[in-house]
Design a protein around this motif. Structure first.
Motif, PDB file in Angstrom:
ATOM      1  N   GLY A 156       0.824  -1.194   0.000  1.00 35.13           N
ATOM      2  CA  GLY A 156       0.000   0.000   0.000  1.00 35.13           C
ATOM      3  C   GLY A 156       0.860   1.246   0.000  1.00 35.13           C
ATOM      4  O   GLY A 156       2.086   1.175  -0.141  1.00 35.13           O
ATOM      5  N   PRO A 157       0.240   2.401   0.174  1.00 35.79           N
ATOM      6  CA  PRO A 157       0.968   3.673   0.072  1.00 35.79           C
ATOM      7  C   PRO A 157       1.695   4.054   1.352  1.00 35.79           C
ATOM      8  O   PRO A 157       1.477   3.462   2.419  1.00 35.79           O
ATOM      9  N   ASP A 158       2.562   5.039   1.237  1.00 36.32           N
ATOM     10  CA  ASP A 158       3.123   5.677   2.425  1.00 36.32           C
ATOM     11  C   ASP A 158       2.565   7.094   2.532  1.00 36.32           C
ATOM     12  O   ASP A 158       2.227   7.715   1.532  1.00 36.32           O
ATOM     13  N   GLN A 159       2.451   7.564   3.751  1.00 35.40           N
ATOM     14  CA  GLN A 159       1.938   8.895   4.030  1.00 35.40           C
ATOM     15  C   GLN A 159       2.923   9.634   4.926  1.00 35.40           C
ATOM     16  O   GLN A 159       3.737   9.010   5.622  1.00 35.40           O
ATOM     17  N   THR A 160       2.850  10.945   4.915  1.00 35.02           N
ATOM     18  CA  THR A 160       3.717  11.756   5.768  1.00 35.02           C
ATOM     19  C   THR A 160       3.300  11.597   7.227  1.00 35.02           C
ATOM     20  O   THR A 160       2.111  11.513   7.538  1.00 35.02           O
ATOM     21  N   LYS A 161       4.270  11.555   8.126  1.00 40.24           N
ATOM     22  CA  LYS A 161       3.967  11.439   9.553  1.00 40.24           C
ATOM     23  C   LYS A 161       3.180  12.656  10.020  1.00 40.24           C
ATOM     24  O   LYS A 161       3.421  13.781   9.572  1.00 40.24           O
ATOM     25  N   LYS A 162       2.242  12.414  10.931  1.00 33.99           N
ATOM     26  CA  LYS A 162       1.306  13.459  11.327  1.00 33.99           C
ATOM     27  C   LYS A 162       1.965  14.600  12.096  1.00 33.99           C
ATOM     28  O   LYS A 162       1.474  15.725  12.089  1.00 33.99           O
ATOM     29  N   ASN A 163       3.067  14.327  12.771  1.00 31.25           N
ATOM     30  CA  ASN A 163       3.745  15.373  13.544  1.00 31.25           C
ATOM     31  C   ASN A 163       4.868  16.051  12.764  1.00 31.25           C
ATOM     32  O   ASN A 163       5.746  16.694  13.338  1.00 31.25           O
ATOM     33  N   ALA A 164       4.853  15.923  11.437  1.00 29.46           N
ATOM     34  CA  ALA A 164       5.927  16.469  10.601  1.00 29.46           C
ATOM     35  C   ALA A 164       5.894  17.995  10.583  1.00 29.46           C
ATOM     36  O   ALA A 164       4.845  18.621  10.786  1.00 29.46           O
ATOM     37  N   ASN A 165       7.052  18.601  10.324  1.00 30.26           N
ATOM     38  CA  ASN A 165       7.120  20.058  10.221  1.00 30.26           C
ATOM     39  C   ASN A 165       6.594  20.505   8.855  1.00 30.26           C
ATOM     40  O   ASN A 165       6.243  19.690   8.000  1.00 30.26           O
ATOM     41  N   ASN A 166       6.541  21.832   8.635  1.00 34.13           N
ATOM     42  CA  ASN A 166       5.976  22.377   7.399  1.00 34.13           C
ATOM     43  C   ASN A 166       6.709  21.872   6.157  1.00 34.13           C
ATOM     44  O   ASN A 166       6.087  21.567   5.133  1.00 34.13           O
ATOM     45  N   PHE A 167       8.015  21.797   6.231  1.00 34.49           N
ATOM     46  CA  PHE A 167       8.824  21.342   5.096  1.00 34.49           C
ATOM     47  C   PHE A 167       8.371  19.952   4.662  1.00 34.49           C
ATOM     48  O   PHE A 167       8.117  19.693   3.477  1.00 34.49           O
ATOM     49  N   LYS A 168       8.250  19.039   5.617  1.00 36.25           N
ATOM     50  CA  LYS A 168       7.913  17.654   5.305  1.00 36.25           C
ATOM     51  C   LYS A 168       6.437  17.486   4.948  1.00 36.25           C
ATOM     52  O   LYS A 168       6.092  16.658   4.092  1.00 36.25           O
ATOM     53  N   LEU A 169       5.571  18.258   5.579  1.00 41.25           N
ATOM     54  CA  LEU A 169       4.142  18.180   5.260  1.00 41.25           C
ATOM     55  C   LEU A 169       3.881  18.582   3.807  1.00 41.25           C
ATOM     56  O   LEU A 169       3.150  17.907   3.078  1.00 41.25           O
ATOM     57  N   ILE A 170       4.480  19.688   3.407  1.00 41.94           N
ATOM     58  CA  ILE A 170       4.278  20.169   2.036  1.00 41.94           C
ATOM     59  C   ILE A 170       4.935  19.222   1.040  1.00 41.94           C
ATOM     60  O   ILE A 170       4.372  18.912  -0.019  1.00 41.94           O
ATOM     61  N   LEU A 171       6.112  18.708   1.389  1.00 41.95           N
ATOM     62  CA  LEU A 171       6.768  17.731   0.529  1.00 41.95           C
ATOM     63  C   LEU A 171       5.872  16.510   0.316  1.00 41.95           C
ATOM     64  O   LEU A 171       5.735  16.008  -0.802  1.00 41.95           O
ATOM     65  N   GLY A 172       5.241  16.033   1.389  1.00 41.36           N
ATOM     66  CA  GLY A 172       4.359  14.888   1.282  1.00 41.36           C
ATOM     67  C   GLY A 172       3.193  15.121   0.339  1.00 41.36           C
ATOM     68  O   GLY A 172       2.789  14.219  -0.414  1.00 41.36           O
ATOM     69  N   GLU A 173       2.649  16.332   0.348  1.00 38.24           N
ATOM     70  CA  GLU A 173       1.547  16.660  -0.561  1.00 38.24           C
ATOM     71  C   GLU A 173       2.032  16.742  -2.005  1.00 38.24           C
ATOM     72  O   GLU A 173       1.356  16.288  -2.929  1.00 38.24           O
TER      73      GLU A 173
END
Length: 349
Positions: A135-152
């Protein structure tokens, strides 16, 4: 949350299935701690687990931690390779020590949702003839802005092409699995495949699953993808690390075309053709090149605006735009470098 010992099995379930959770690590102590904790804290399930981890090189901190874990959790075992192996070779080494009916491959920077093994058990029960699933991977929920936006951004076809499917968890339908939607940090395979002679390619440092999955698909093995079987993945924390990973992923994608022809798809030529066209346009008609670049920047700016509005982080739109540019250009350069390694350095792996 229902904590459990790894040797406690839910006797009310049907057929017991032994699985080997396979983890490769090196100098990522804090991440592997979180990864293992997410396994210890799973909801109850009917799997019988063994967890096998390889320390891929000298890493005394992780080794000390593993000695402690080994005493607390009887189903956890580890070993260390003194010099370190390429990741494909390293995984083959761990597989040789595993005894499960299924091999569950996760990365050391993964955290599992609390019901991960429950979801996996439903798949193994309903699709017993399937050889590979994931299945897929998702960004960790406690990630900072850099990682959250990267995940999107990683979920956008503009950045990732069809492999964006690896990072999308929308929908409920189980579909056919391929090396386009399956990802190694969240991948299950029957051990019998490796007993029959399949293996990860040697000498790969990125994208080794592409080759193996392509070979399995060509051999008529059954692969499926479930959007519900997701994991949380630590995203790259800097542009430098992201650029390096993107470059080598692209390079070994191209090398893979020569090692396993079935992994080649026409759409991998799109970014290469686009870059060549842009370069020729700059030479022949600079004005047209400026227009094309302007259209491109408008497209990724609009997409970035939508992403940052969704996350309520419009002030970080520059990060999203930068990620799109990095993926589009670094990945394309990496693809071309793969041709160079194969054609001029004769590095068919």
């Amino acid at each position: 949350m229902a904590h459990y010992s790894l040797i406690e099995i839910n006797k009310c379930a049907g057929r017991l299935i032994k699985i080997s959770v396979i983890i490769l690590t090196h100098h990522r102590l804090e991440l592997i701690k979180k990864c293992l904790e997410s396994i210890w804290n799973q909801d109850s399930h009917p799997f019988q687990l063994e967890i096998i981890s390889m320390i891929n090189g000298i890493d005394e901190e992780t080794k000390r931690y593993y000695k402690e874990v080994n005493g607390k959790h009887p189903c956890f075992t580890y070993f260390q390779h003194p010099t370190g192996l390429k990741v494909g070779d390293a995984r083959n080494e761990i597989i040789g020590k595993s005894t499960g009916e299924y091999l569950c491959f996760i990365d050391d920077d993964i955290e599992l949702p609390q019901d991960y093994f429950q979801v996996a058990y439903k798949i193994t029960s309903s699709y017993q003839d399937v050889d590979v699933f994931g299945g897929p991977d998702q960004t960790k929920k406690n990630a900072n802005n850099f990682k959250l936006i990267l995940g999107e951004v990683m979920q956008s076809y503009i950045a990732m092409g069809p492999t964006a499917k690896r990072h999308k968890s929308s929908g409920d339908s189980i579909i056919a699995g391929t090396e386009i939607n399956l990802i190694l940090c969240n991948l299950w395979m029957k051990k019998s495949l490796f007993d029959d002679g399949f293996a990860f390619p040697q000498n790969y440092i990125r994208g080794e699953e592409n080759i193996l999955l392509g070979q399995l698909k060509t051999s008529g093995k059954a692969l499926i993808y479930s959007p519900k079987l997701l994991v949380f993945h630590e995203r790259k924390g800097s542009f430098g690390k992201l650029a390096k990973a993107t470059y080598y992923s692209a390079q070994y994608r191209t090398i893979g075309f020569f090692d396993e022809v079935s992994t080649f798809k026409w759409y991998f030529l799109v970014p290469q053709i686009a870059l060549i066209t842009l370069a020729m346009t700059i030479i022949c008609c600079p004005l047209m090149a400026c227009i094309l670049l302007g259209i491109y920047l408008c497209i990724i700016t609009i997409k970035s605006l939508l992403i940052t509005i969704k996350l309520k982080k419009v002030n970080c739109i520059h990060l999203s735009i930068a990620f799109f540019i990095l993926y589009n250009f670094v990945y394309t350069i990496g693809l071309f470098s793969g041709y160079y390694k194969v054609l001029f350095k004769h590095e068919k792996l």
